[in-house]
Scaffold this motif. Structure first.
Motif, mmCIF file in Angstrom:
data_model
loop_
_atom_site.group_PDB
_atom_site.id
_atom_site.type_symbol
_atom_site.label_atom_id
_atom_site.label_comp_id
_atom_site.label_asym_id
_atom_site.label_seq_id
_atom_site.Cartn_x
_atom_site.Cartn_y
_atom_site.Cartn_z
ATOM 1 N N PHE A 90 0.556 -1.454 -0.123
ATOM 2 C CA PHE A 90 -0.244 -0.304 0.225
ATOM 3 C C PHE A 90 1.042 1.212 0.086
ATOM 4 O O PHE A 90 0.922 2.237 -0.794
ATOM 5 C CB PHE A 90 -1.046 -0.101 1.333
ATOM 6 C CG PHE A 90 -2.180 1.277 1.433
ATOM 7 C CD1 PHE A 90 -2.916 1.517 0.466
ATOM 8 C CD2 PHE A 90 -1.342 2.056 1.903
ATOM 9 C CE1 PHE A 90 -3.462 2.854 0.830
ATOM 10 C CE2 PHE A 90 -1.643 3.223 1.806
ATOM 11 C CZ PHE A 90 -3.251 3.861 1.772
ATOM 12 N N TYR A 91 1.338 1.100 1.194
ATOM 13 C CA TYR A 91 2.664 2.388 0.774
ATOM 14 C C TYR A 91 3.197 2.455 -0.347
ATOM 15 O O TYR A 91 3.917 3.896 -0.628
ATOM 16 C CB TYR A 91 2.921 2.282 1.821
ATOM 17 C CG TYR A 91 2.698 2.554 3.816
ATOM 18 C CD1 TYR A 91 1.819 3.583 3.867
ATOM 19 C CD2 TYR A 91 2.626 2.169 4.564
ATOM 20 C CE1 TYR A 91 1.363 3.910 4.732
ATOM 21 C CE2 TYR A 91 1.400 2.173 5.613
ATOM 22 C CZ TYR A 91 0.984 2.929 5.879
ATOM 23 O OH TYR A 91 -0.099 3.675 6.456
ATOM 24 N N LEU A 92 3.993 1.736 -0.767
ATOM 25 C CA LEU A 92 4.728 1.659 -1.865
ATOM 26 C C LEU A 92 4.187 1.845 -2.876
ATOM 27 O O LEU A 92 4.439 3.100 -4.018
ATOM 28 C CB LEU A 92 5.364 0.242 -2.387
ATOM 29 C CG LEU A 92 6.490 -0.375 -1.209
ATOM 30 C CD1 LEU A 92 7.187 -2.207 -1.345
ATOM 31 C CD2 LEU A 92 7.773 0.504 -1.666
ATOM 32 N N THR A 93 2.522 1.616 -3.277
ATOM 33 C CA THR A 93 2.048 2.305 -3.844
ATOM 34 C C THR A 93 1.914 3.451 -4.402
ATOM 35 O O THR A 93 1.658 4.615 -5.477
ATOM 36 C CB THR A 93 0.958 1.186 -3.959
ATOM 37 O OG1 THR A 93 1.082 -0.024 -4.295
ATOM 38 C CG2 THR A 93 0.018 2.175 -4.891
ATOM 39 N N ILE A 94 1.241 4.278 -2.907
ATOM 40 C CA ILE A 94 1.202 5.976 -3.317
ATOM 41 C C ILE A 94 2.684 6.068 -2.414
ATOM 42 O O ILE A 94 2.447 7.647 -3.070
ATOM 43 C CB ILE A 94 0.356 6.171 -1.477
ATOM 44 C CG1 ILE A 94 0.857 6.063 -0.572
ATOM 45 C CG2 ILE A 94 -1.378 5.021 -2.105
ATOM 46 C CD1 ILE A 94 0.477 5.742 0.206
ATOM 47 N N SER A 95 3.940 5.372 -2.967
ATOM 48 C CA SER A 95 4.392 6.928 -2.343
ATOM 49 C C SER A 95 5.653 6.916 -4.268
ATOM 50 O O SER A 95 5.675 8.102 -3.934
ATOM 51 C CB SER A 95 5.791 5.809 -2.303
ATOM 52 O OG SER A 95 6.613 5.118 -2.876
ATOM 53 N N SER A 96 5.013 6.466 -4.975
ATOM 54 C CA SER A 96 4.987 7.284 -6.037
ATOM 55 C C SER A 96 4.417 8.624 -5.897
ATOM 56 O O SER A 96 4.709 9.939 -7.355
ATOM 57 C CB SER A 96 4.425 6.711 -6.953
ATOM 58 O OG SER A 96 4.102 7.053 -8.928
ATOM 59 N N LEU A 97 3.320 9.461 -5.812
ATOM 60 C CA LEU A 97 2.496 10.645 -5.590
ATOM 61 C C LEU A 97 4.095 11.078 -4.637
ATOM 62 O O LEU A 97 3.982 12.796 -5.078
ATOM 63 C CB LEU A 97 1.076 10.056 -4.758
ATOM 64 C CG LEU A 97 -0.011 9.539 -5.405
ATOM 65 C CD1 LEU A 97 -1.074 9.659 -4.282
ATOM 66 C CD2 LEU A 97 0.358 9.828 -7.035
ATOM 67 N N ILE A 98 4.817 10.752 -4.111
ATOM 68 C CA ILE A 98 5.754 11.613 -2.922
ATOM 69 C C ILE A 98 6.379 11.829 -4.175
ATOM 70 O O ILE A 98 7.148 12.845 -3.886
ATOM 71 C CB ILE A 98 5.620 11.374 -1.952
ATOM 72 C CG1 ILE A 98 4.563 10.775 -1.009
ATOM 73 C CG2 ILE A 98 6.558 11.946 -1.091
ATOM 74 C CD1 ILE A 98 4.705 10.092 -0.031
ATOM 75 N N VAL A 99 7.258 11.058 -4.916
ATOM 76 C CA VAL A 99 8.103 11.165 -5.832
ATOM 77 C C VAL A 99 8.228 12.219 -6.100
ATOM 78 O O VAL A 99 7.442 11.688 -7.321
ATOM 79 C CB VAL A 99 8.937 9.843 -6.238
ATOM 80 C CG1 VAL A 99 10.583 10.264 -6.015
ATOM 81 C CG2 VAL A 99 8.966 8.776 -4.968
ATOM 82 N N PRO A 100 9.277 13.177 -6.582
ATOM 83 C CA PRO A 100 9.337 14.232 -7.360
ATOM 84 C C PRO A 100 9.205 13.931 -8.766
ATOM 85 O O PRO A 100 10.227 12.622 -9.496
ATOM 86 C CB PRO A 100 10.666 14.662 -7.445
ATOM 87 C CG PRO A 100 10.715 14.795 -6.180
ATOM 88 C CD PRO A 100 10.155 13.324 -6.022
ATOM 89 N N SER A 101 8.057 14.110 -9.537
ATOM 90 C CA SER A 101 7.369 13.216 -10.733
ATOM 91 C C SER A 101 9.047 13.606 -11.885
ATOM 92 O O SER A 101 9.353 12.644 -12.636
ATOM 93 C CB SER A 101 6.665 14.049 -12.193
ATOM 94 O OG SER A 101 6.814 15.661 -11.671
#
Length: 270
Positions: free
Chosen positions: A106-117
């Motif tokens: 779950f947290y790995l999935t939503i971490s893409s929203l935090i990492v700079p694009s």
């Protein structure tokens, strides 16, 4: 006699009006400048009134190609929408029950929203180069957009399934339906309105995505990249006309989605 509205209603209405003006006020200038005559320029005052520049969008430009870029963005958005809806439904169903490692996933999935694009696009570009795959809008750009749309869709579907009443599925099984029949005939129709929202959300995120596409689209630009590249070269209101047409297209998509949502809702109520 009608009940007198409180002062807070008028204050909130005024705030909402200012909010809408803030959102669409700048676009009004683009809209007006796109309706100039053939001698129109990039700034006010307007020189005539016509739909000349709206037609020029579909003609060959001095620099760039609006039509091909729109086609690439549209097809890419459709691909992203289909994959996002399918994977988000599967992920949402998987997270209806706890399993080993579910919190980590779950947290790995939503971490893409935090990492700079920009870092995400750089990483995808490097991986595709190592694999010997050319960076193209239908491959690397597709992968980059999915890192943006899937986490949002996943969170939405988790919320949808958390509110879903499992008694419908239990009743279906009691009547002799197997898991496949229960999914296609019971579960999927009930969550269909939510899937329309997820699909529209995924399409729009992909359609106007710039940062994740800038480093991995290859030699063929999507529409946002084409517009950005032409802002330093275009010397006609054709660019404003493109903004008017793409905005109208966006409102058309919203209208279709709202109509489909209402149709499905009425069928469920019936």
């Amino acid at each position: 006699m009608s009940k007198k509205r409180p002062l807070s209603f008028y204050l909130l209405a005024a705030f909402f009006g200012l909010f809408v003006l803030f959102l669409y006020g700048p676009f009004s200038a683009i809209f007006l400048l796109s309706l100039q005559g053939p001698e129109g320029q990039l700034t006010f005052p307007m020189r005539g009134f016509s739909f000349y520049w709206l037609g020029e969008v579909f003609q060959q430009q001095r620099v760039g190609d609006f039509v091909s870029a729109f086609q690439r963005s549209f097809l890419l958005g459709l691909l992203v929408m289909a994959i996002t809806v399918a994977l988000s439904v599967l992920a949402g169903m998987a997270f209806r029950s706890k399993f080993w490692g579910s919190n980590l996933i779950f947290y790995l999935t939503i971490s893409s929203l935090i990492v700079p694009s920009i870092l995400v696009s750089l990483g995808i570009g490097i991986v595709f180069s190592l694999l010997g795959i050319d960076n193209q809008w239908y491959s690397s750009a597709l992968a980059g957009h999915l890192t943006w749309t899937l986490p949002f869709a996943f969170l939405i579907m988790v919320g949808v399934f958390n509110r879903f009443n499992p008694s419908y599925e239990e009743a279906s099984r009691d009547l002799g339906a197997n898991d496949s029949q229960t999914f296609w005939q019971i579960l999927l129709p009930l969550i269909a309105p939510s899937l329309i929202g997820v699909g529209l959300f995924g399409f729009t995120l992909s359609y106007d995505e710039f940062t994740r596409t800038s480093l991995i689209s290859g030699e063929n630009n999507t529409l946002p990249l084409e517009i950005f590249g032409m802002t330093t070269n275009v010397t006609t209101p054709a660019l404003y006309a493109l903004g008017t047409l793409t905005t109208a297209f966006s409102f058309l998509l919203i209208g279709v989605a709202v109509a489909a949502f209402q149709l499905l809702s009425h069928r469920q109520e019936g």
